[in-house]
Structure formats: C-alpha cells, structure tokens
Design an enzyme around this catalytic site. Structure first.
Site, short mmCIF file in Angstrom:
data_model
loop_
_atom_site.label_atom_id
_atom_site.label_comp_id
_atom_site.label_asym_id
_atom_site.label_seq_id
_atom_site.Cartn_x
_atom_site.Cartn_y
_atom_site.Cartn_z
N GLU A 81 -16.43 5.24 11.83
CA GLU A 81 -16.70 5.89 10.47
C GLU A 81 -15.82 6.86 10.34
OE1 GLU A 81 -20.72 8.24 8.85
OE2 GLU A 81 -20.16 8.51 10.98
N ASP A 82 -15.09 7.79 11.31
CA ASP A 82 -14.51 9.06 11.09
C ASP A 82 -13.09 8.74 11.23
OD1 ASP A 82 -16.96 10.19 10.27
OD2 ASP A 82 -17.15 10.92 12.26
#
Length: 726
Positions: A81-82
């Site tokens: 996600e990051d």
C-alpha cells in the site's frame, strides 16, 4: 542503519530463536530488507522511522510464538500500500501464502461513505472476509492495533478517543474472542487510558495505593500456599497476579460498587502439571481458607468457547477476600496466547478457518445493513464473556450467550430444528419460548413437520446472532423473488437519478468489482441484499459512478465552467442568494456538504458536480483531504459573500461530551434558548458515566458558533465540544 531499528531487529531474531532455535530465518531477513528499503524515507506522526511499526508488530507475533509466514507478513503488511513494491513482488519473493496474508492485513483504503458507521462497518466487513480465509490475518491485525495504541499520543485528543473507543468495542473483544489474554488486557488498558484519561488516572492512583498496602498480605498468602503444597507433595508454581485496570473498572460499573467494595482486585495463580492436580489444589485451598459461596467457577470441566480452561475460586484471606486461579502450564499458555498457542497453520484450508469467523461472515452477507451489522458485531463481541452452558438430551454441552432462550438453543443445534420448533422442555417441564436458560439446564426442543417456519416475532426474543441470522435467512429465502426484483429496480432508479444507465455502470468488469466490493458472489445476491434493505442502493451506485468516471477523459476548464454557468442560470431564476461567490460566475447555485457543514467564516472550496451545480466543503473536510486525483480536477476556488443586511442561517452540528448528571440537559437547552438558537435535531446517548449529546442547529456563522460553544463549556459537567458532521 539507525541503532533503534537495529536493536528492534535483533530483538525480533532473539525472540524467534527462543522457540525456533535451529530454524533458518532467511525469510525473516529478506522480509526485513524489503520493508527497510520500501519504508526508508517514511516516518510516522511520532517522528520515528516507519520501519519501527512493522518490526514492533512482528515482535508481538514472535512473543505469541506464531509461524514465520505470519511474522514475515507482519513485517511486509504495509509495503504494497505505502511503497513501490507490489503484491506480485511479495508473492515472487516469499510465496503466495505470505502474499495472501499481506493482502488480508493491508490497510483498507479511505472511501467516502454516506455515514461514518457505513465506513466503519465496511472496514469490518472486509476485515472479517479476509480473516475467514485465514485466522492469522486477525492475529496480525490485532497486533497492528496494539502498536498503534502505543503510539497514539501523536494524534489529536479527539482522534485518540475515537481510536480508543473502537479498540474497546472491537479489537480488545476480538483478542478475548480468540483467547489471547496477553493482547486483550493491554488493549483494554490502553483503550481505557485514551478514552477517559481522567477516570483512568484517578483509578490508577487509587489502585496503586491499595495494592502497595496489600503487597505484604499477598506475599504472606503465597508463602503459606507454597509451604502447604510442598507438604502435600504437589509441584506447583505460585505467583501473584494484579488485576488489570480496565477489568476492575468494568466490574465496578457492572456491579455498581466502589473500589473499596471490590472483592478481588488482586489474585494468586497456581500452575500445576495435570488436571488431577488442579482439583487437588482446589481442595487444599478450600481447606486452608474459607471459600465465599457462589464464587467458584470450573472452566476445566466446562471450558469457555475461546478454549480458556482454569478453576477460579474466591477465598477469605487475612482481612478480606482474594481470588485464586488454578490451571496447568498448558492451560496457562492457551489463556495467555489463545489460538496462537496451538494453531496448526500447515493443516488443510478447512482447518485454517474459525467457526465464529464464518458465523460473522454469514451475518454480514445475508442479514444486515451497516449500522445493524456494526451493532450486532459489538453485541456479539462484548457479550461473549458472559455465557451459559446447557445440556442436550444426550448430555452434550451447548454454550450460549447469557440471556439466551430455547429458540437460541434450537438454532445453535441446527437451523432445521429451529425452523420446525413448536415448544421446549427445560429440565422436563414445558416452558415458554422466551424462557431464559440457565447454566446446567437440560433442554429438549419439541418440533412438528406441519410447522411452516419461524415467526418474525422471534427476532424480538432471540439473543444470539446465530439465531437472528438463520431466522432472517429463512424469510429472505421465502421472499427471494420479490427481493430480487425490488433490489434491481432500486439500483436502476438510483443510477437514473445520477443520469446513468445501470447497464452502462456494470460494463468493463465493474460488475465483478462491485461484487467483490460488497462481498457478494452474484448480481442476484447483490439485488437481494438491496431488496431486503441490508445494503443501500445509493452506496452501490455511488461506488460504480466513481469507478466509471475514472475511465472518462478529464473535463476541460471550459466544460466545467459551462456546467457551472448552466446551474447558475437556473439559480438566478429562483432569485435566491446562496452567499457563495465563484470567480468568473458570481453568485451561483450551491449545496452545502453534509459531511462538514461549512459556515460563513470557514475556509471553503467548491466541487463541481455533474448536473447538480456546486457543492461547498470546508478545506479541512476529511472527504476533501482524501479526495482522489481524478476528482480533484473538479475543485474550484470559492468564497463567502453574505449580505449583512439579510440574516441567513446555516445548518451545522455540535458534539457535546459531558458528565451524565441530573439536570444537565435542562441547563444545555436553557442556554440554547437564551442564545436564540434554532435547534433542529438533538440526540443523546450515554456511555457509563459519560453523556454524548449531538445537537443540529441553524446559526449565522462560525464566529457565532464559537461564542455559543464558549458559553456551553461554562456549564458544570460539560467537557469537550466539537463540530461534527450531520
């Protein structure tokens, strides 16, 4: 590498080596390298390096003695996600099993739902969906929340209270549901600390003083017990165990007692080798000290649904009572680590699923809308600790929530038994269907083949979600055709209201996306959920419209301005002033966003909608902050231009946190009346000794609102006051 990061990594390896001394740890090393690279330039709000977060979660899992795949997934749970790494990268380097775990734990994207409860319930729906595939996802998720609680100080007080309450409502009971006391108690105390700092500090000081006074008494009791057990030739470990802060607080509230009136704020735990010795120790304890009637519970003969086994007894010690817990070393491991103490992850897929998680999935898929799903989930979690144990005619034990009736019992055994029941015998006597069952009852269900099915009135009687789900499923199935048609018509009408054809919105695999999004297997299931009222059609259509508009070319500035001008022309015919000026157009048609309720004096932005003019938001609105890039192109500068000669009022809401004292509501309404504020709505709820009052009002501007809030804060017992969404 930063020393703090290196120290944490070394601690992780050392913790794993305690229970896997000879296992190669190449997977853990490679997971750390990927996460360290991906998060290298990232920092948390506390200022610490982001990599510390996944490492801390991994250490918690290692302390629970979980498998290496779980620990690797914990280290990697934010990289997809990051960071620049993808799911395929994770699968390629660590295998599909770790990739699936990372999928399940990855934080849920922020989406704009109709209400906060919808958004929260949607997060839980997704969480339980992934957890039902592999319960390890839940263990990682709980450990993730624990570290977030430890670093909560970097957030605002309002955010702290919000996260803390969610922790007490959902995450701590989840840890309890899986029997992981090690995580549960820590989550509860941290949740208590941030949700009500004043009560936490006050109780903490009192207990510290009380425990220091009693330390000598506890030491003396343990010394006496060790000597007696040694004399009886029973090999045992005897240790003192202070009661956790939140546990004491809950008992004080539920029993309506002060701290001074509490029996068992300290306890002694005795660990032995086998079950027989547990009962021998119980006999010795009752010989040494006077047992308090009704305070002995045998969770070895009747273990709790989460696997917890132990004997609890409360005894009269020197001056006042104390609690003794007696269990084997193996029982203690299960009590501390729950499912993590004995989970066989390498068994078949069927073994990697927990029955309760499957029941939750049935609940959210077949039964309820977001608000009801969330309420039912909290009820199931928080009522979990209180169970009764009944017997079937064959002598088998059935565990039910406290307060359950014969209908709950029948549906726990089998849905067909519940659907055909006409009555019940408890301990040989005919009883009403709503008769509340007690531990030790022998229950027999009376059935008939002529019964067509359950009664809707049963939904008002039953206590368990299992019974409620199965009853509702029966009615849903009976009226499936009607619900299908009703749901499809509602979705088509909602799409038409957005100026789209329903069939168009489903093209280009968006039908598959929407099914996955709302945890449905077929479109018929989606139609049925909407038809029965378990899912709002506007939420489904709103999601599809957003996905469809992502595929469209960005509108030109001329197109956007023409859209606004058309709306403005309609607005001018109405000869009404909105008080909002847009550069190049002037006064135009606007709607004030319900998510942030802007007032004159607030900094604002306009969002150009398709065919409905301009929607005005505050610049600090959460939906603006988290707006996706494809939508940001529709933002436009706007400013207030309110005619001072006319008195315009605007709608907003206040959330008032205060002590639950007598006469407080009267004082608040008196102030609102004195200030000549037009009150449109008022909702009140109480949480133990605290009251939350949400007031919808009409007011001229934020300066007037701030003045009103200041006067309300002067009322005795009123604490925090914030603006909230409508």
């Amino acid at each position: 590498m930063d020393k703090a990061v290196q120290d944490l990594y070394d601690k992780l390896i050392a913790e794993i080596r305690k229970y896997r001394p000879d296992t190669p740890l190449e997977m853990i090393e490679r997971a750390f390298e990927m996460a360290y690279e991906g998060h290298f330039f990232q920092f948390r709000k506390t200022g610490e390096a982001y990599i510390i977060h996944p490492l801390s979660i991994a250490i918690t899992l290692a302390e629970l003695r979980t498998d290496l795949e779980s620990i690797a997934a914990a280290i990697l749970h934010d990289v997809v996600e990051d960071t620049h790494f993808s799911r395929d990268d994770v699968a390629e380097r660590f295998g599909e099993e770790v990739a699936r775990l990372v999928d399940g734990v990855t934080k849920i994207a922020k989406l704009a739902y109709v209400s906060k409860s919808n958004r929260q319930a949607e997060n839980y729906r997704k969480m339980f969906f992934h957890m039902s595939q592999d319960v390890r996802v839940l263990i990682i998720k709980i450990a993730d929340r624990l570290h977030n609680m430890h670093t909560l100080s970097g957030h605002s007080e309002e955010k702290q209270r919000e996260v803390a309450q969610e922790t007490l409502d959902i995450y701590a009971p989840l840890a309890h549901r899986l029997g992981i006391a090690k995580l549960r108690y820590e989550l509860e105390d941290l949740g208590f600390q941030y949700s009500d700092r004043k009560k936490y500090d006050e109780l903490s000081r009192k207990i510290e003083m009380k425990q220091s006074e009693r330390q000598e008494i506890v030491e003396q009791i343990m010394k006496e017990i060790r000597a007696r057990l040694e004399k009886e030739r029973i090999k045992a470990r005897v240790e003192g165990r202070p009661k956790r802060l939140y546990s004491i607080y809950k008992k004080m509230i539920s029993r309506g007692k002060t701290l001074e009136e509490m029996f068992d704020i300290y306890a002694v735990r005795i660990l032995v080798e086998n079950d027989d010795e547990c009962y021998k120790v119980l006999g010795v304890m009752h010989d040494m000290y006077t047992p308090i009637p009704g305070r002995m519970k045998d969770y070895i003969g009747m273990k709790k649904p989460n696997g917890y086994r132990s004997i609890h007894t409360t005894l009269m010690g020197p001056g006042e009572p104390f609690e003794v817990q007696i269990r084997t070393h193996e029982m203690h491991a299960v009590a501390e680590y729950g499912i993590a103490a004995h989970w066989k992850y390498k068994e078949s897929d069927k073994a990697a699923k927990d029955k309760w998680l499957q029941e939750i999935m049935d609940l959210q898929r077949d039964l309820l809308g977001s608000d009801e799903f969330l309420d039912a989930l909290k009820m199931d979690l928080n009522a979990f600790a209180e169970h009764v144990y009944c017997f079937t005619p064959k002598g088998e034990i059935v565990s039910l929530l406290s307060g359950s009736c014969a209908i709950d019992y029948a549906y726990t055994i089998h849905s067909a038994l519940g659907n055909r029941m006409t009555g019940a015998r408890v301990n040989g006597k005919i009883v009403p269907l709503e008769h509340e069952l007690q531990t030790g009852d022998w229950v027999e269900i009376i059935t008939s083949q002529n019964v067509k099915g359950p009664s809707r009135d049963w939904l008002k009687i039953v206590k368990t979600n299992t019974a409620r789900t199965k009853i509702t499923q029966w009615f849903n199935k009976a009226s499936r055709g009607v619900n299908l048609r009703k749901g499809q018509e509602a979705l088509e009408a909602a799409a038409k209201a957005e100026n789209y054809a329903w069939e168009l919105l489903l093209h280009d695999r968006r039908d598959i996306d929407v099914l996955e999004r709302f945890n449905c297997k077929t479109l018929d299931q989606l139609y049925a959920m909407v038809g029965v009222g378990g899912l709002k059609e506007k939420i489904v259509v709103h999601h599809l419209v957003r996905e469809y508009e992502k595929t469209l070319p960005p509108p030109t500035d001329d197109e956007l301005m023409q859209n606004l001008i058309d709306s403005s022309d309609k607005h001018k015919k109405n000869k009404q002033s909105s008080g909002i000026i847009v550069k190049g157009i002037g006064d135009t048609a606007v709607r004030f966003a319900r998510c942030c309720s802007p007032l004159p004096g607030d900094e604002i932005l306009g969002f150009i909608t398709r065919g409905r003019g301009l929607t005005v938001h505050r610049t600090d609105c959460v939906n603006i902050i988290h707006m996706e890039d494809f939508e940001r192109r529709r933002l436009i500068e706007a400013e207030w231009h309110v005619d001072s000669r006319r008195e315009n009022n605007y709608h907003t809401e206040m959330r008032i946190s205060c002590d639950n004292r007598e006469g407080l509501l009267v004082d608040i309404t008196r102030t609102l009346t004195e200030e000549k504020v037009n009150v449109k709505t008022m909702n009140l709820r109480t949480i133990q000794s605290e009251a939350i009052i949400v007031v919808g009002i009409e007011i001229a501007d934020n300066e007037r609102l701030n003045s009103l809030m200041k006067k309300l804060r002067n009322i005795p017992g009123v604490g925090d006051i914030t603006r909230s969404a409508v």
